[in-house]
Structures are given as structure tokens and as C-alpha cells.
Design a protein around this motif. Sequence first.
Motif, PDB file in Angstrom:
ATOM      1  N   MET A   1      73.882  18.919  46.472  1.00 37.13           N
ATOM      2  CA  MET A   1      73.735  20.213  47.126  1.00 37.13           C
ATOM      3  C   MET A   1      73.477  19.983  48.613  1.00 37.13           C
ATOM      4  N   THR A   2      74.450  20.305  49.438  1.00 37.81           N
ATOM      5  CA  THR A   2      74.298  19.976  50.866  1.00 37.81           C
ATOM      6  C   THR A   2      74.279  21.230  51.739  1.00 37.81           C
ATOM      7  N   GLY A  65      71.500  25.340  45.737  1.00 39.45           N
ATOM      8  CA  GLY A  65      71.030  25.320  44.353  1.00 39.45           C
ATOM      9  C   GLY A  65      70.303  26.613  43.999  1.00 39.45           C
ATOM     10  N   ASP A  82      63.650  21.090  42.208  1.00 35.06           N
ATOM     11  CA  ASP A  82      63.809  19.698  42.608  1.00 35.06           C
ATOM     12  C   ASP A  82      63.743  19.595  44.138  1.00 35.06           C
ATOM     13  N   LYS A  84      64.859  17.426  46.042  1.00 24.68           N
ATOM     14  CA  LYS A  84      65.991  16.765  46.708  1.00 24.68           C
ATOM     15  C   LYS A  84      67.082  17.740  47.168  1.00 24.68           C
ATOM     16  N   HIS A  85      67.114  18.939  46.626  1.00 23.36           N
ATOM     17  CA  HIS A  85      68.238  19.827  46.907  1.00 23.36           C
ATOM     18  C   HIS A  85      67.831  21.035  47.738  1.00 23.36           C
ATOM     19  N   TYR A  87      67.740  24.710  47.905  1.00 24.59           N
ATOM     20  CA  TYR A  87      67.815  25.624  46.771  1.00 24.59           C
ATOM     21  C   TYR A  87      67.030  26.898  47.040  1.00 24.59           C
ATOM     22  N   PRO A 463      69.758  22.480  39.589  1.00 14.76           N
ATOM     23  CA  PRO A 463      70.021  21.049  39.732  1.00 14.76           C
ATOM     24  C   PRO A 463      68.809  20.209  39.337  1.00 14.76           C
TER      25      PRO A 463
END
Length: 467
Positions: A1-2, A65, A82, A84-85, A87, A463
Amino acid sequence: MTGDLATFESALRQKLPAKSFGAHDPKYFEEPRGLFHGTPTLVLKPENTAEVAVILSLANQEGIGVVPYGGGTGLVGGQVADRKHAYVVVSLERMNRILDVDPTGNVIFAEAGVLLQDIQHRAANADRLFPLSLASEGSCRIGGNLATNAGGINVLRYGNARDLCLGLEVVLADGQIWNGLSRLLKDNTGFDLRNLMIGSEGTLGVITAASLRLFPLPKNRSAAFVALDDPKAALDLLALAQDSLGENLSAFELMNETGAAFLMEKMPQVRQILDPTPSWSVLLEISGGESFLANNALERLLEKAFESGIIIDGLLSQSESQRQSFWAFRESIPAANRLVGAIYSHDISVPLKSIPEFVTRANAALAAFGPLRINCFGHLGDGNLHYNVFPPSGRSKDDFAEQRERIRETVYGMVHELGGSISAEHGIGRLKKDDLARYGDPVKLAMMRHVKTALDPKGIMNPGVLF
Ligand SMILES: Cc1cc2nc3c(=O)[nH]c(=O)nc-3n(C[C@H](O)[C@H](O)[C@H](O)COP(=O)(O)OP(=O)(O)OC[C@H]3O[C@@H](n4cnc5c(N)ncnc54)[C@H](O)[C@@H]3O)c2cc1C
């Protein structure tokens, strides 16, 4: 997810009213056991399905996300995002309308954000029962119940959330709306997409509404709290109860003595039921229609169980308040557990006949880690045990941090060997995804990945959950 959150938010603000953007309340980034802590991000509170569709369509376009959020009571971290994403949290709490109640057709239609308890009440007002019942029913929402295929205390008679659902409305990852709000019990028209969505933990789409099965409201019910020596005796009692009461048996909860000890220690306001506290006890409930004499039927069952040496002590509820006190005891155990602090909580199921063997072997194996306290309780009729492991009195769970993984592997290894499941009712979420990869059938996992890719090719839906 960028995706870029700021770009997404400014585009979304052109499309949704201000009230659909929530405040950064910390509750969206915590979960009941404090095992996961999400990174604060944009919280969206859509008012209707069309708004959910706008959010998902834009999130899909921008690569953001989406973490669906019901009541936040899930126990595997699925609702906590999460880190890391990029979202957003999509909370269904404003979509809390009951759409229709049809007592003749035995169906109720509700938006995904309706509290489970409100569905039960609306059904009861129409002289019907919605049987899904969990200790978290005052906070969890029906969308979350279906997304996790929740179990609870009435599965023995009525089944899991899956068995109580006739149809769903779901917004897919690309914003399309699937209207599957069926009233039908029979519908053999291809793949069962409702069952695919149920238990998918927000990884395939956002459930926005559901049609749910209703049942006759029990007019007579009775409960008993009995003492037994071991889980084998509990299985004998279950068999006896099923033989003599058939489907009138609605709940059958097993508890070991640790639950009572934790309540005495941490929640002394909860009334103890049996004195002295037995090694094992069972709370069973039976219910039926107007002509069903629940107390007499349960009394006869207890007499038989005493005569055959299955139970050694017991109380039959003599009033509604006594019945409720039995349940208050059982339903307070998870709260007492949280106050004590578990090293690890295992929500497992094993085939019924293997339960005594599992308990004996698991207790013996964990004795090697020290004088740990095991609180073993659960919905025995479904083969579901909460096998929760605690430090000895006066020690903290942190003292056992290094043994945690080995304890978990010991228990799950045994469950797997006995043909059981590492998640009986709470799901996989973020907590158990490595366990799923380890113990799950590889072909099943490959099929799950294909389904995920087909319905959510950009992987925006929740995610980090399941995979
Ligand atoms: C005290 C206590 C007792 C419990 N007892 C039981 C029990 O007996 N049996 C049992 O099964 N569980 C039990 N649970 C676990 C929990 O209550 C259930 O899993 C419940 O079904 C979660 O509902 P929720 O609305 O709180 O979902 P949340 O916690 O908000 O979300 C859970 C998961 O579902 C997803 N989700 C939520 N809403 C939607 C939606 N509309 N569309 C798509 N995905 C969605 C989330 O992304 C997340 O992955 C208990 C929890 C507590 C705290």
C-alpha cells in the motif's frame, strides 16, 4: 500500500459530508487485550452504504488500506491497523439502523453497525429470539460478528453467526455494492458468496447490512451449575443431556477451578456458585416453548447424572435471578483473566472425544514450564476450549516472555495432532496469521489467496490480516 493519505483525504472531503469524518479517538487503535497498538490515522464514519462505496472506490484508486471497524471487541487484532501501510479506519457505528423485523418470515434486517444486544432486544420485542450471544454483546456489532463468524454460548443449538445469516449486503474493494440481502433459507444458485464473506475478517469487503434468522422465543428455560471430577465426566453429562433433552439443550459451558479462583481474587463482587469450588464445573441451560417444563426436565437429568456418578454436586436455578447469577459467573471469567494477565490465551477446538486427552496431555506438557496456572473453560458442546495460561500467583506474565512462544507451540502442536483447530471462534486476524501459515492446509491457503486476489487485486482490504 503506497498511497498518499493526504491526497486521499482531500479528495474524499469533496465527496463526503464533514460528519462522516471521525475524531482521532484512541479506542480505534487499541484492542481488548492490549496486544496490538495501531498507528493513529484517518477515521471514517459513513452514514450509509453509498458512502462506504465512495470510500472504497477512492481507496482502491489511491492505494489506501481500509480497516473495517465494528465494536472493537475482536480478540485477534483484526480491527487494529497494521503500522506498515497507509490506511484508514472505516467504523460502521453510524450505520446502526434496524431496517425491518418480520416475525412471520422469521427474519430481521439490520445495518452492520447495530449492536448485537440491540438486535436481540428488537427480536424479543417481536416475540422472537436472535440466538447469537457473547459476553461482548453490549459492544460488538453485527457486521463484526459476521466478519469473524462469532460463536458464543448458543452454538450447540443454533450454530455460529454463519448459521444465523440469510444474506448480506457487501461493498467490494473497488466500491461495487453486492445486494445479497436474501430472506430465503433455500437458494442453490451457484457459489455461496455469503459464506465466503462471513469469517473473512474484513479482507474481502465491508459488510454493510445483513438479513438474520429469528427463532421462537423460548418461553421456559432453566439452568444448572454442577460439579464434576474431570472433562470426561463433562462429556458423559453432555451425552446424557443430549439423549434426554435433544435440541432443548441450548448451552453447555465447562469451567475448571481456576476461573473461580481468579474471580475470588480479582472480582470478589461476583457471587461464587458452588462451595467448595469443584475441580471442574458445567453450566448447562435448557429451553423450550410454553408446554416445555424446563425445571422438571432438568431436575430429572440431574437425578440421573447423580445416580450414575457423573456429577458430584449441583444447583438447579430456582428463579430467573439465580439463573442470571450462574451466567454472570461464567461471563465474568474473561474479565478476571484480563485482570490477572495471561501469558498466552488459546482459543482452540478439538474433536469432542479428544478433549479429556488434550487437557491431560497439555497440562502435563506445560508443567515442565513451571507451576503455571491454567484457566481452561469454554463452550464444551462445540468442542471449543479457551485454554489460557497464566503465571504462578505473585509472578507477572512478563517473567514468562521467553517461554511464551514455546508454550504456544506446545499447545497448538497438540491441537493440530489431535485434528483440532488453532482458532475455534475468534478468527486469525493479525495475531495468528503465522500459525495459519504453519498449521493450515496448503491447498486451502492457496485457494484463499486466489480468492483474495480476485476480489481485492490491490490488497487494500484489511492489509496484514489472515495472510
Ligand atoms: C469479553 C469478550 C467476550 C467474547 N466472547 C466471545 C465469544 O464467546 N465468542 C466469539 O466468537 N467471540 C467472542 N469475543 C470476540 C468478539 O467479541 C467477537 O469476535 C465479535 O464478533 C467482534 O465484533 P466487533 O463488532 O467488536 O468487531 P471488531 O472487533 O470491530 O472487528 C473484528 C474483525 O471484523 C472486521 N470487521 C468488523 N466489522 C466489519 C464489517 N462491517 N465488514 C467487514 N469486516 C468487519 C474487522 O476488520 C476485524 O477484522 C469476545 C470478546 C470479548 C471482549
